[in-house]
Enzyme design. Structure first.
Site, PDB file in Angstrom:
ATOM      1  N   GLN A  83       0.230   1.315  -3.520  1.00  0.00           N
ATOM      2  CA  GLN A  83       1.559   1.641  -2.992  1.00  0.00           C
ATOM      3  C   GLN A  83       2.491   0.466  -3.295  1.00  0.00           C
ATOM      4  OE1 GLN A  83      -0.923   1.245   0.671  1.00  0.00           O
ATOM      5  NE2 GLN A  83       1.070   1.262   1.665  1.00  0.00           N
ATOM      6  N   GLU A 108      -2.607  -2.218  -0.641  1.00  0.00           N
ATOM      7  CA  GLU A 108      -3.977  -2.492  -0.197  1.00  0.00           C
ATOM      8  C   GLU A 108      -4.994  -2.514  -1.326  1.00  0.00           C
ATOM      9  OE1 GLU A 108      -4.929   0.127   3.028  1.00  0.00           O
ATOM     10  OE2 GLU A 108      -3.550  -0.898   4.396  1.00  0.00           O
ATOM     11  N   TRP A 118       2.159  -0.460  10.865  1.00  0.00           N
ATOM     12  CA  TRP A 118       3.524  -0.776  10.425  1.00  0.00           C
ATOM     13  C   TRP A 118       4.277   0.477   9.992  1.00  0.00           C
ATOM     14  CZ3 TRP A 118       5.126  -1.671   4.872  1.00  0.00           C
ATOM     15  CH2 TRP A 118       4.324  -0.944   4.000  1.00  0.00           C
TER      16      TRP A 118
HETATM   17  C1  BGC Z   1      -1.934   2.607   3.866  1.00  0.00           C
HETATM   18  C2  BGC Z   1      -1.299   1.718   4.911  1.00  0.00           C
HETATM   19  C3  BGC Z   1      -0.987   2.535   6.134  1.00  0.00           C
HETATM   20  C4  BGC Z   1      -2.218   3.265   6.639  1.00  0.00           C
HETATM   21  C5  BGC Z   1      -1.916   4.192   7.802  1.00  0.00           C
HETATM   22  C6  BGC Z   1      -3.146   3.290   4.452  1.00  0.00           C
HETATM   23  O1  BGC Z   1      -3.685   4.168   3.521  1.00  0.00           O
HETATM   24  O2  BGC Z   1      -2.326   1.878   2.741  1.00  0.00           O
HETATM   25  O3  BGC Z   1      -0.123   1.141   4.394  1.00  0.00           O
HETATM   26  O4  BGC Z   1      -0.479   1.717   7.140  1.00  0.00           O
HETATM   27  O5  BGC Z   1      -2.728   4.045   5.596  1.00  0.00           O
HETATM   28  O6  BGC Z   1      -1.029   5.184   7.446  1.00  0.00           O
END
Ligand code: BGC
Length: 769
Positions: free
Chosen positions: A600, A487, A360
């Site tokens: 985040q 996350e 995304w």
């Molecule tokens: C982030 C995600 C992101 C991914 C790739 C992860 O550390 O939490 O939001 O899409 O990295 O950049």
């Protein structure tokens, strides 16, 4: 040492720091959206001598992958059985130099002077070495390289050698090495842990004035062809040998007082795009034979100036930030995919972190950059999503949905590559992120035809999915068991970001339906037939949207990140050692999930994108969530910067901006060696445009809320909006908005409407008075 000088169009290092070279390999990576080459050293080859310093050697094609199996000891239904992986391709970078009998190895020579430069305006990199060999010969060597924007298959290298105290034979040992591996690291989930060797050599042969190597991926059975050709500017002799996995090509000539220049062209083509890649390469080599390195640099400069005309941002009074933003824009332009097979990988084409997958990140952090600068590139990114819609439909079926499409959390060719579903496939918000960018693109360009032909189908299919995954309870529409962008919190009910974005998405789906019905009923009829869409479903979209559960905590006056978030214990930040960040490398996910701690933004990100919530609530939520956010993801600080500006704390916005502008240049996340943080790079642009200039692209038009932090004297940027070029010039005294090209338009500044016409700039004082 890296110095920020007045020329912020150049990144310059004047000291060789061997332990830093692996980071520089990412910083000095070159690419053109198709081909990417890490900034590895030419003058070392492990077969001749082991690398003296840590290195990750890499050459990649965007969208070119192998399928690798995912093994689980406890595999449940629907887990992906394989994933794609960006392939490290045959390596054409090596150029070893021999002076008489003596090899010139950087680690064995005394370095008298050194400069490594990345020229952001002319699109090439250069390494200048002034060194003394163990036998006392003084050499000045200049390596230059570029990956061409004009000819996408081409990676060109040039090396010039001069000496003040040596005249005699010199040889260049060129290697085209097919015995390559992908990089693996066992203990970092952001890297791959297996499948290093995924390319097998099919053949090596000489054609014309060059050598060709064909290799094939083990499982996807895709071919990549590399063609290498080279010559020097003085009389020379050469030998070419094929040694099973590699070509060794030795060019010997005389180094005289005028020096010697070697010019080398390397071409890459794959069977994904070309029916006859080999013919394509021979054709490229023939067409470009007479094209000098200088000429290629001119092409680079032309393409870049086209980009910078709308993308460049000037920040007066702060060269380090100026350099940061220019560096980031350059890399964004280098990495973004420009055909239907490719998109923007999380690390672009600069490294193997996240295995070259598209997330995304593209829609939320990258696409807006191109949408407001080179909209055709943004359109290409959206088309990529359109072309993988069938995969998204299949993915939805696997995930138990009878109707609609669910985009994969991470992918290259379109199928789900996430093996850890709590922080992967469960992020259903990706559907809304994609829908949101189709809508934004429409609002920014007014391209109705594109919306009807491509956007509508994607938006209807993804809207159906939200209808299917959600349910009504007590009159409200709920979405359960999904993961939002944060996350550090997984598998929750009524995640705020997901619900707020789905609400917007469902509402727009109905709106587009009605709009199409009025503007192009025939196109709507065909689309309805194609995807069996009914009017009742569309009304159901609207109802679900209007009844969407957005959970609110009255006492704190904030939105809840989900239904259980505020009942969890707070993370004990005071007991967390500094070296335990990022938390994901030090705590089991369950420990993290059980606490109030964010990697985040979630609620705060929804506020930014939707910009439709009362200020007091935005402020209260911002303060609440900021206190428990680690920013362990590089996608975080830029959003906090934008939203700090939105709630009126421009100095805090600046503090966050400082953290994002130079993330890779200063290696603040300590993993730049694995590739550049592309979303963060996009985020720095967003922090300036959407943060300090306060731009939002809304249904009622373009809106701005310009404000500058003390440390920035002046900020100037341009926007491409609905076929117009608009320049925004901000200082502490005032903001001037000028229309450089296109028809007059009305826009909003601090919620007041203004008419903008050519030669009639709008001038507003700070704060809009
Ligand atoms: C982030 C995600 C992101 C991914 C790739 C992860 O550390 O939490 O939001 O899409 O990295 O950049």
């Amino acid at each position: 040492m890296h110095v920020t000088n007045d020329d912020t169009w150049k990144i310059e290092y004047t000291k060789l720091k061997p332990e830093q070279l692996v980071v520089e390999e990412s910083l000095f990576a070159l690419g053109n959206g198709y081909l990417g080459v890490r900034g590895n050293l030419e003058e070392h080859d492990p077969l001749y001598k082991p690398y003296p310093w840590p290195t990750i050697r890499g050459t990649y094609l965007n969208g070119f992958y192998d399928d690798v199996p995912i093994t689980y000891d406890e595999k449940a239904y629907g887990f992906p059985e394989s994933k794609q992986k960006m392939v490290n391709l045959p390596d054409a970078q090596t150029i070893l130099i021999q002076i008489g009998e003596e090899w010139v190895y950087l680690d064995e020579c005394e370095l008298i002077d050194y400069k490594r430069t990345l020229d952001l305006k002319q699109g090439f990199s250069e390494r200048f070495l002034y060194l003394k060999t163990p036998s006392g010969y003084e050499l000045q060597i200049v390596f230059r390289r570029l990956v061409s924007f004009a000819f996408r298959e081409l990676f060109a290298q040039e090396v010039t050698v001069m000496s003040t105290n040596y005249e005699g034979p010199i040889s260049f040992h060129l290697v085209l090495n097919g015995d390559v591996e992908n990089y693996v690291a066992k203990d970092d989930p952001r890297l791959a842990s297996g499948h290093a060797k995924i390319l097998r050599i099919i053949q090596g042969k000489q054609i014309g004035n060059g050598v060709l190597l064909q290799a094939r991926t083990l499982r996807s059975q895709l071919d990549v062809f590399t063609y290498m050709t080279a010559w020097v500017n003085v009389p020379y002799e050469e030998t070419i040998e094929w040694k099973q996995t590699r070509f060794e090509w030795v060019i010997t000539c005389r180094l005289g007082s005028g020096g010697v220049t070697l010019y080398k062209q390397n071409f890459y083509a794959d069977s994904l795009r070309y029916e006859k890649p080999e013919d394509r390469l021979v054709e490229c080599a023939r067409d470009l034979k007479e094209v000098s390195f200088e000429r290629l640099v001119q092409h680079q400069a032309e393409k870049l100036s086209e980009f910078y005309r709308s993308a460049d941002i000037t920040i007066l009074g702060h060269p380090a930030l100026q350099e940061g933003i220019r560096f980031n824009l350059f890399h964004l332009f280098q990495a973004v995919g420009r055909d239907r097979y490719s998109n923007m990988a999380a690390k672009g084409l600069s490294g193997e972190g996240y295995e070259g997958h598209y997330f995304w990140d593209t829609e939320i952090y990258i696409l807006p950059v191109f949408m407001t600068t080179l909209p055709d590139i943004a359109k290409g990114l959206l088309l990529y999503r359109y072309y993988i819609l069938d995969d998204a439909r299949q993915h939805a079926r696997i995930m138990g949905h009878r109707k609609g499409a669910l985009y994969p959390w991470r992918t290259i060719k379109g199928t789900e590559c996430s093996s850890y579903f709590p922080a992967g496939s469960a992020q259903y918000h990706i559907n809304a992120d994609i829908g949101y960018s189709f809508i934004q693109y429409y609002l920014a360009t007014g391209d109705e035809a594109f919306l009807f032909q491509y956007g509508a189908e994607v938006i209807f299919e993804t809207a159906r999915l939200f209808l299917d995954v959600g349910h009504y309870h007590d009159g409200a529409f709920h979405i359960f068991c999904v993961t939002g962008p944060d996350e550090y919190t997984a598998l929750v009910n009524d995640n705020f970001y997901t619900n707020a974005m789905a609400k917007y998405h469902l509402n727009w789906a109905a709106k587009i339906y009605d709009f199409m019905k009025e503007k192009n009923p025939e196109a709507l009829r065909q689309l309805k037939e194609k995807i069996q869409l009914t009017e009742e479903e569309v009304r159901a979209f609207q109802t679900a949207s209007s009844r969407m559960a957005l959970l609110f905590d009255e006492e704190r006056n904030i939105h809840m990140q989900d239904d259980s978030f505020l009942r969890k214990p707070l993370w004990k930040f005071d007991e967390t050692p500094k070296d335990h960040y990022p938390l994901l490398l030090h705590y089991h996910p369950l420990v993290i999930y059980r606490h109030q701690v964010c990697k985040q933004p979630d609620v705060v990100l929804a506020y930014f994108l939707l910009d439709d919530f009362p200020l007091d609530i935005m402020k209260a939520s911002y303060n609440y969530y900021e206190a428990i956010t680690t920013h362990d993801s590089s996608l975080s600080s830029c959003i906090y910067s934008i939203m700090a500006a939105r709630i009126g704390d421009v100095e805090k916005a600046y503090q966050y901006f400082l953290k994002t502008a130079r993330t890779d240049l200063d290696n603040t996340h300590k993993n730049t060696k694995d590739g550049l943080h592309m979303a963060n790079m996009g985020g720095t642009y967003l922090a300036l445009v959407y943060g300090f200039a306060g731009v939002r692209i809304k249904e009622q038009g373009l809106t701005l809320r310009p404000q500058l932090p003390q440390a920035i004297e002046q900020l100037t940027l341009s926007l491409n909006y609905r076929g117009r070029t608009i320049r925004i010039d901000m200082s502490h005294r005032q903001t001037e908005i000028a229309l450089l090209s296109g028809e007059p338009l009305s826009l909003f500044v601090y919620d007041e409407v203004y008419l903008l016409a050519k030669h009639q700039p709008i001038v507003v004082n700070r704060g809009g008075q």
